[in-house]
Design a protein around this motif. Structure first.
Motif, mmCIF file in Angstrom:
data_model
loop_
_atom_site.group_PDB
_atom_site.id
_atom_site.type_symbol
_atom_site.label_atom_id
_atom_site.label_comp_id
_atom_site.label_asym_id
_atom_site.label_seq_id
_atom_site.Cartn_x
_atom_site.Cartn_y
_atom_site.Cartn_z
ATOM 1 N N LEU A 83 0.763 -1.177 0.073
ATOM 2 C CA LEU A 83 0.035 -0.167 -0.022
ATOM 3 C C LEU A 83 0.981 1.134 -0.027
ATOM 4 O O LEU A 83 0.371 2.274 -0.637
ATOM 5 C CB LEU A 83 -0.804 -0.095 1.173
ATOM 6 C CG LEU A 83 -2.040 -1.272 1.153
ATOM 7 C CD1 LEU A 83 -2.892 -1.215 2.524
ATOM 8 C CD2 LEU A 83 -2.921 -0.825 0.176
ATOM 9 N N ASP A 84 1.981 1.127 0.777
ATOM 10 C CA ASP A 84 2.828 2.616 0.849
ATOM 11 C C ASP A 84 3.602 2.720 -0.619
ATOM 12 O O ASP A 84 3.596 3.768 -0.983
ATOM 13 C CB ASP A 84 4.004 2.011 1.725
ATOM 14 C CG ASP A 84 3.629 2.266 3.195
ATOM 15 O OD1 ASP A 84 2.360 2.864 3.268
ATOM 16 O OD2 ASP A 84 4.410 1.808 4.148
ATOM 17 N N LEU A 85 3.667 1.514 -1.171
ATOM 18 C CA LEU A 85 4.421 1.788 -2.686
ATOM 19 C C LEU A 85 3.265 2.321 -3.583
ATOM 20 O O LEU A 85 3.798 3.140 -4.450
ATOM 21 C CB LEU A 85 4.949 0.321 -2.981
ATOM 22 C CG LEU A 85 6.494 -0.082 -2.538
ATOM 23 C CD1 LEU A 85 6.560 -1.383 -3.047
ATOM 24 C CD2 LEU A 85 7.385 0.809 -3.173
ATOM 25 N N ILE A 86 2.271 1.717 -3.400
ATOM 26 C CA ILE A 86 0.931 2.179 -4.233
ATOM 27 C C ILE A 86 0.858 3.698 -4.062
ATOM 28 O O ILE A 86 0.800 4.716 -5.209
ATOM 29 C CB ILE A 86 -0.331 1.478 -4.239
ATOM 30 C CG1 ILE A 86 -0.325 0.140 -4.658
ATOM 31 C CG2 ILE A 86 -1.497 2.266 -4.701
ATOM 32 C CD1 ILE A 86 -1.351 -0.766 -4.135
ATOM 33 N N HIS A 87 0.992 4.114 -2.918
ATOM 34 C CA HIS A 87 0.867 5.589 -2.602
ATOM 35 C C HIS A 87 2.008 6.401 -3.174
ATOM 36 O O HIS A 87 1.808 7.556 -3.679
ATOM 37 C CB HIS A 87 0.856 5.725 -1.227
ATOM 38 C CG HIS A 87 0.791 7.168 -0.603
ATOM 39 N ND1 HIS A 87 -0.580 7.961 -0.704
ATOM 40 C CD2 HIS A 87 1.553 7.901 -0.205
ATOM 41 C CE1 HIS A 87 -0.403 9.149 -0.059
ATOM 42 N NE2 HIS A 87 0.875 9.218 0.187
ATOM 43 N N GLN A 88 3.082 5.828 -3.311
ATOM 44 C CA GLN A 88 4.278 6.405 -3.727
ATOM 45 C C GLN A 88 4.110 6.887 -5.071
ATOM 46 O O GLN A 88 4.771 7.770 -5.646
ATOM 47 C CB GLN A 88 5.566 6.074 -3.078
ATOM 48 C CG GLN A 88 5.818 6.093 -1.637
ATOM 49 C CD GLN A 88 7.130 5.568 -1.257
ATOM 50 O OE1 GLN A 88 7.213 4.111 -1.052
ATOM 51 N NE2 GLN A 88 8.275 6.122 -1.276
ATOM 52 N N ILE A 107 -3.532 2.060 -8.574
ATOM 53 C CA ILE A 107 -2.393 2.754 -9.129
ATOM 54 C C ILE A 107 -3.008 4.063 -10.007
ATOM 55 O O ILE A 107 -2.828 5.231 -10.180
ATOM 56 C CB ILE A 107 -1.412 2.353 -9.929
ATOM 57 C CG1 ILE A 107 -0.544 1.309 -8.731
ATOM 58 C CG2 ILE A 107 -0.358 2.965 -10.629
ATOM 59 C CD1 ILE A 107 0.485 0.265 -9.369
ATOM 60 N N HIS A 108 -3.771 3.322 -11.014
ATOM 61 C CA HIS A 108 -4.400 4.363 -11.909
ATOM 62 C C HIS A 108 -5.374 5.219 -11.308
ATOM 63 O O HIS A 108 -5.351 6.479 -11.428
ATOM 64 C CB HIS A 108 -5.245 3.523 -12.865
ATOM 65 C CG HIS A 108 -6.348 4.340 -13.828
ATOM 66 N ND1 HIS A 108 -5.656 4.662 -14.789
ATOM 67 C CD2 HIS A 108 -7.331 4.388 -13.868
ATOM 68 C CE1 HIS A 108 -6.440 5.484 -15.502
ATOM 69 N NE2 HIS A 108 -7.691 5.321 -14.949
ATOM 70 N N ALA A 109 -6.165 4.863 -10.145
ATOM 71 C CA ALA A 109 -7.098 5.726 -9.659
ATOM 72 C C ALA A 109 -6.473 6.836 -8.576
ATOM 73 O O ALA A 109 -6.849 7.974 -8.538
ATOM 74 C CB ALA A 109 -7.863 4.975 -8.597
#
Length: 469
Positions: free
Chosen positions: A158-163, A188-190
């Motif tokens: 989740l942290d990687l997606i946020h970054q 990621i797209h959202a």
């Protein structure tokens, strides 16, 4: 304070029928609002009344009931609307069902049928509201799917997606089948600056080479037999958005060079064409394959691998984050109960323990299938262990091998200096080593002695880097 009564709006131009419905429903605890035509009914629906269901006559003096249904569904998509129809208008009621009506009753409505269908409607709406509460609790207010998990492994994801979300970086999502790679892509797209653009997906394993090429890059009229007009490819369809290359590890080698060129130059050349087309897309790829291994064997281009792997997100298998299973199970059950219109209240004794003992080779997808099966077969709103498939129920209870052996191993590890505060994994490894030595390294005898299956033993041997004959 007593709970509020459920409220039903009756839209019917026959006063006698409305009076009969009011008498029946008020007798079983419903509050009844009335409207004599479509205009009054729409006004009541758009007002402040918190409705639990609508009974709508299919024939009204001012408006067609089908049109009223569509307007109500536009205002309240989840509100159950039950159509009231004369015997000769059942065909219209079926049409209404296709347009989103919850059910229909023939007039004059049978008292018991009326009560039964409204009870079903109330239960359905309760599931809708419970699901909305769950979405809010999980941060899903916009209705889009989310990854569920509080384990350290999922928090890293989740942290990687946020970054990476707000950037333009190409992302490679890795993980076993069924771990939820497509949810990572959607998240990621959202969260990207391209969220208003399209998210276009293509499964590279599902199409043969020539068809995959034409789907990716498009083709021009006359490129092959049957190409009667120009067709844009997925790259062009994803303009200003994101292109998701699913199972990219299965892409034929003959196409990999053309994909690499498209990624490097951000241009595509449609099949049979002579001119290149500029494209503005973000690329996210996913695969369950071991790409470095494919690169080593020559089955996947190394330069394409590095082009795709600007940032890597690896999803853990479910067996490595079993601490997420209770939360994930409840999340899936609420979603599935809404999808199947089956009420769900709780899990009975032993249900969750059995789920936690299983290794889930099919990961979250397999868990969802097992839970949907249990929900459909359930005769009440309580899920019991007998609803689970045999291969799941017959899995041993988690121990780490056995609670007694683990505790002895922990005590032994302290005395032997394995660690001052030995971990669960250290204790489990010690149990395995001792059991293997006692059985001369024989896997079958070791599994039997520990009271686990050979499959579970092999998984744990691999986990700890141990071998046996």
């Amino acid at each position: 304070m007593p709970p509020a009564k459920p409220v039903v709006l009756v839209i019917d131009d026959e006063p006698g029928h409305r009076l009969m419905i009011r008498a029946v429903l008020e007798d079983v605890g419903w509050a009844v609002l009335e409207a004599a035509d479509g205009g009054e009914g729409l006004e009541a629906c758009s007002g402040k009344a918190n409705l639990d269901a609508v009974l709508l006559d299919i024939r009204l003096p001012d408006r067609d009931g089908i049109a009223i249904l569509q307007e109500i569904k536009a205002l309240h998509p989840r509100l159950p609307v039950i159509m009231l129809t004369a015997f000769g208008s059942v065909g219209s009621a079926v049409e209404a069902m296709k347009l989103g009506a919850f059910d229909y009753l023939t007039k004059p409505a049978d008292n018991e049928e009326l009560k039964a269908v409204l009870l079903k409607a109330r239960d359905y709406l309760g599931l809708v509201r419970e699901n909305q509460d769950l979405r809010r609790a999980l941060g899903e207010e916009d209705g889009s799917p989310r990854l569920v998990g509080q384990s350290p492994a999922m928090q890293r994801v989740l942290d990687l997606i946020h970054q990476v979300g707000p950037t333009e970086a190409t992302v490679l999502v890795l993980g076993e089948s069924g771990t939820g790679k497509e949810l990572v892509v959607k998240a990621i797209h959202a969260s990207s600056l391209r969220h208003a653009g399209p998210l276009v997906e293509i499964n590279c394993a599902a199409l043969p080479g020539e068809l995959l090429e034409s789907e990716l890059f498009g083709y021009v009229k006359g490129a092959f037999t049957g190409a009667v007009s120009n067709k844009p490819g997925r790259f062009q369809l994803a303009e200003k958005g994101t292109l998701f290359l699913d199972e990219v590890g299965d892409m034929p080698p003959s196409l990999q060079a053309k994909l690499l060129r498209a990624l490097q130059e951000r241009t595509v050349e449609p099949l049979g064409g002579t001119q290149t087309v500029q494209v503005d897309v973000r690329i996210i790829a996913a695969t369950h394959q071991d790409l470095p291994k494919l690169v080593s064997s020559g089955a996947f281009r190394e330069d394409l691998y590095f082009r795709l792997n600007v940032l890597e997100i690896k999803l853990p298998p479910l067996r490595e984050r079993l601490e997420d299973l209770p939360l994930l199970t409840r999340h899936l059950l609420h979603k599935l109960s809404l999808k199947n219109r089956k009420p769900f209240r709780d899990m009975g004794p032993g249900f969750l323990e059995i789920l936690t003992a299983y290794l889930w080779p099919g990961n979250v997808r397999e868990l969802e299938n097992v839970l949907e099966r249990a929900l459909i077969l359930a005769r009440s709103d309580m899920l019991t262990p007998d609803l689970l498939p045999d291969h799941v129920r017959e899995t041993e209870k988690p121990s780490p091998l056995s609670a007694v052996s683990t505790q002895k191993s922990i005590q032994h590890a302290r005395f032997e200096g394995v660690a001052d505060e030995p971990s669960f994994d250290a204790a489990e490894r010690q149990v395995l080593v001792s059991a293997l030595e006692a059985q001369g390294g024989h896997r079958g005898k070791t599994a039997e002695a520990l009271g686990i299956s050979r499959r579970t033993l092999q998984y744990k041997l691999n986990k700890h880097g141990l071998t046996s004959r």
